[in-house]
Write an enzyme that holds these catalytic residues in place. Structure first.
Site, PDB file in Angstrom:
ATOM      1  N   LYS A  39     -14.369  69.857 -13.784  1.00 44.09           N
ATOM      2  CA  LYS A  39     -13.621  70.982 -14.356  1.00 44.09           C
ATOM      3  C   LYS A  39     -14.387  71.732 -15.458  1.00 44.09           C
ATOM      4  O   LYS A  39     -15.197  72.590 -15.144  1.00 44.09           O
ATOM      5  CB  LYS A  39     -12.250  70.512 -14.816  1.00 44.09           C
ATOM      6  CG  LYS A  39     -11.347  70.207 -13.598  1.00 44.09           C
ATOM      7  CD  LYS A  39      -9.865  70.311 -13.900  1.00 44.09           C
ATOM      8  CE  LYS A  39      -9.061  70.472 -12.626  1.00 44.09           C
ATOM      9  NZ  LYS A  39      -8.463  69.226 -12.131  1.00 44.09           N
ATOM     10  N   TYR A  75      -2.346  74.914  -2.224  1.00 43.54           N
ATOM     11  CA  TYR A  75      -0.974  74.489  -1.964  1.00 43.54           C
ATOM     12  C   TYR A  75      -0.054  75.661  -1.678  1.00 43.54           C
ATOM     13  O   TYR A  75       0.951  75.861  -2.346  1.00 43.54           O
ATOM     14  CB  TYR A  75      -0.450  73.663  -3.158  1.00 43.54           C
ATOM     15  CG  TYR A  75      -1.143  72.332  -3.250  1.00 43.54           C
ATOM     16  CD1 TYR A  75      -0.711  71.267  -2.472  1.00 43.54           C
ATOM     17  CD2 TYR A  75      -2.255  72.154  -4.063  1.00 43.54           C
ATOM     18  CE1 TYR A  75      -1.367  70.051  -2.515  1.00 43.54           C
ATOM     19  CE2 TYR A  75      -2.914  70.934  -4.108  1.00 43.54           C
ATOM     20  CZ  TYR A  75      -2.459  69.888  -3.337  1.00 43.54           C
ATOM     21  OH  TYR A  75      -3.111  68.691  -3.374  1.00 43.54           O
ATOM     22  N   TYR A  82      -3.102  61.867 -10.539  1.00 47.92           N
ATOM     23  CA  TYR A  82      -3.730  62.848  -9.647  1.00 47.92           C
ATOM     24  C   TYR A  82      -5.242  62.687  -9.735  1.00 47.92           C
ATOM     25  O   TYR A  82      -5.806  62.710 -10.831  1.00 47.92           O
ATOM     26  CB  TYR A  82      -3.345  64.287 -10.013  1.00 47.92           C
ATOM     27  CG  TYR A  82      -4.034  65.273  -9.090  1.00 47.92           C
ATOM     28  CD1 TYR A  82      -3.575  65.470  -7.786  1.00 47.92           C
ATOM     29  CD2 TYR A  82      -5.189  65.954  -9.490  1.00 47.92           C
ATOM     30  CE1 TYR A  82      -4.235  66.323  -6.921  1.00 47.92           C
ATOM     31  CE2 TYR A  82      -5.849  66.816  -8.632  1.00 47.92           C
ATOM     32  CZ  TYR A  82      -5.373  66.993  -7.338  1.00 47.92           C
ATOM     33  OH  TYR A  82      -6.050  67.834  -6.478  1.00 47.92           O
ATOM     34  N   ASP A 133     -10.866  58.667 -14.905  1.00 46.45           N
ATOM     35  CA  ASP A 133     -10.997  60.022 -14.384  1.00 46.45           C
ATOM     36  C   ASP A 133     -10.760  60.989 -15.549  1.00 46.45           C
ATOM     37  O   ASP A 133      -9.621  61.264 -15.916  1.00 46.45           O
ATOM     38  CB  ASP A 133      -9.964  60.214 -13.255  1.00 46.45           C
ATOM     39  CG  ASP A 133      -9.979  61.615 -12.676  1.00 46.45           C
ATOM     40  OD1 ASP A 133     -10.597  62.514 -13.291  1.00 46.45           O
ATOM     41  OD2 ASP A 133      -9.361  61.824 -11.614  1.00 46.45           O
TER      42      ASP A 133
END
Ligand SMILES: *Cc1c(COP(=O)(O)O)cnc(C)c1O
Length: 429
Positions: free
Chosen positions: A279, A21, A149, A250
């Site tokens: 992760k 980003y 997200y 998630d």
């Protein structure tokens, strides 16, 4: 290996590299890291920073972990990689067995992929293929809540918050999904009937086109670092069952202890039909993710039409990553992780809660090994980042949020450096 200087790395970086980003611009500042050890990042000019980010939830054991270094070389001696089509191997087999044993009981099959976003794509495809195999080919949409997200690939992006996810940029390609209000009830509070009403209304009206609800359990991460009531998840589970809609959790950010439970769904005592992990799965050593599903789903897909699941990444179940992940989970489970996270939580409560008295601060929230200071206004990320580096810490704010999610092995002195730096920055506001 000869080492480039701080400035040499910076100059190549500015010339060639995109960052997450970010714009490709000569004004960009990215700090070259030469090495990392324990809870400390060492920059290429010798400065040392206490790490408050665990490299975006991943490095739960810190850096340069002897057990994980050994795991890499052990596996390298056997093989770094082989294709997973038609071949299999011990690292994948043992890791799958381990994941099935530590996640909710109904989750029995494992699909490995190379990143969290891809594991979400896989979860969404699984839900669609499940309903296809059951004779409901029209159930192809997804419902979720705002401020979520789930990743940056297209299907994952379609269920991210439509505002912070910048849906407007990709509107013609993104699949429109159903968005309910984000859960308003806070973690630790009960959840009255009204909170789930928005999602309930969607399911009542559209269950015949919805394959699944997808949601981050208890902690909404990159969409706003919001911690909501476990009660909401309980109600959501019941609602999904009632309307014949699957539940995808998630757990990519929340898995492996971050919220104080091994998986965040344990706070609610519920099990999803499909679950994504990523992760911290490899302790931050390399990229790997997994999508777990119930036998009902895997059996139904395998026995239905076309009788195969339509996904297969080149680096599926990479042996190096699988072996390190197995060792990382063993290391976590053999450590006093609950005590460590509890101690981090208590210290964050003692040292961060007082930020709330600042007129610039909107809210302070703490859960497990995560602490969030929400400001009233968006912060100047680059200015704050520079200030934190001057203070000898690595903290990367975004939007209105200044937050910590350190490695679980952080010492209380190191954690105090992080909270003192946040106090100092908030005071300067
Ligand atoms: C980071 C994250 C993802 C995406 O994972 P990547 O590995 O970055 O693709 C998906 N969902 C959640 C909740 C995440 O925190």
């Amino acid at each position: 290996m000869s080492k480039l200087s701080y400035d040499a790395i910076t100059s190549l970086d500015r010339r060639y590299l995109w960052h997450p980003y970010s714009a490709l611009s000569p004004q960009q500042i990215n700090y070259p890291v030469a090495s990392a050890q324990g809870c400390t990042l060492k920059l290429a000019d010798g400065r040392e920073l206490v790490d408050g980010m665990a490299s975006w939830w991943c490095a739960i054991h810190g850096y340069n972990v002897p057990e994980l270094n050994t795991a890499v070389t052990e596996q390298l001696d056997d093989m770094a990689h082989v294709m997973f089509g038609g071949l299999t191997h011990q690292p994948a087999a043992l890791l799958a067995e381990k994941l099935v044993s530590i996640t909710p009981e109904n989750l029995q099959s494992v699909f490995f992929s190379d990143s969290g976003s891809v594991s979400v794509e896989v979860a969404m495809k699984m839900a669609m293929q499940y309903w296809h195999s059951k004779g409901h080919p029209h159930k192809q949409k997804f419902a979720t809540v705002r401020n979520g997200y789930h990743g940056d690939t297209f299907a994952a992006m379609s269920v991210c918050d439509p505002v912070t996810g910048m849906h407007s940029l990709f509107n013609d390609t993104l699949t429109p999904q159903f968005f309910a209000e984000r859960p308003a009830c806070r973690f630790g509070e009960s959840c009255d009937g009204d909170d789930i009403l928005s999602l309930k209304t969607i399911l009542q009206a559209h269950a015949d086109e919805i394959a699944a609800v997808i949601i981050e359990p208890v902690v909404q991460g990159a969409g706003g670092m919001w911690f909501y009531s476990a009660d909401y998840l309980k109600q959501l589970r019941a609602l999904c069952d009632q309307h014949n809609v699957l539940l995808i959790l998630d757990e990519i950010a929340t898995g492996f202890g971050r919220t104080g439970k091994l998986f965040a769904c344990e706070h609610a005592g519920i099990a999803p039909d499909i679950m994504c992990v990523g992760k911290s799965l490899t302790g931050g050593y390399m990229t790997l993710a997994a999508t777990l599903s119930s036998s009902e789903i895997s059996q139904s897909i395998s026995q239905g039409e076309p009788g195969i699941f339509m996904h297969g990444p080149t680096f599926m179940a990479n042996p190096l990553a699988c072996h390190v992940a197995l060792r990382s989970i063993e290391l976590l489970l053999s450590s006093p992780w609950q005590d460590r996270i509890d101690a981090i939580e208590q210290q964050l409560r003692r040292e961060l809660a007082t930020c709330e008295t600042s007129p610039q601060v909107q809210d302070v929230r703490i859960l497990g090994a995560t602490g969030v200071v929400e400001m009233k206004q968006a912060v100047d990320m680059h200015r704050l980042q520079r200030r934190f580096v001057e203070l000898g810490v690595w903290i990367r704010p975004f939007g209105k949020l200044i937050y910590l999610m350190p490695p679980y092995i952080i010492s209380s002195e190191q954690l105090s450096r992080l909270t003192a730096a946040i106090h100092s920055v908030v005071k300067d506001f």
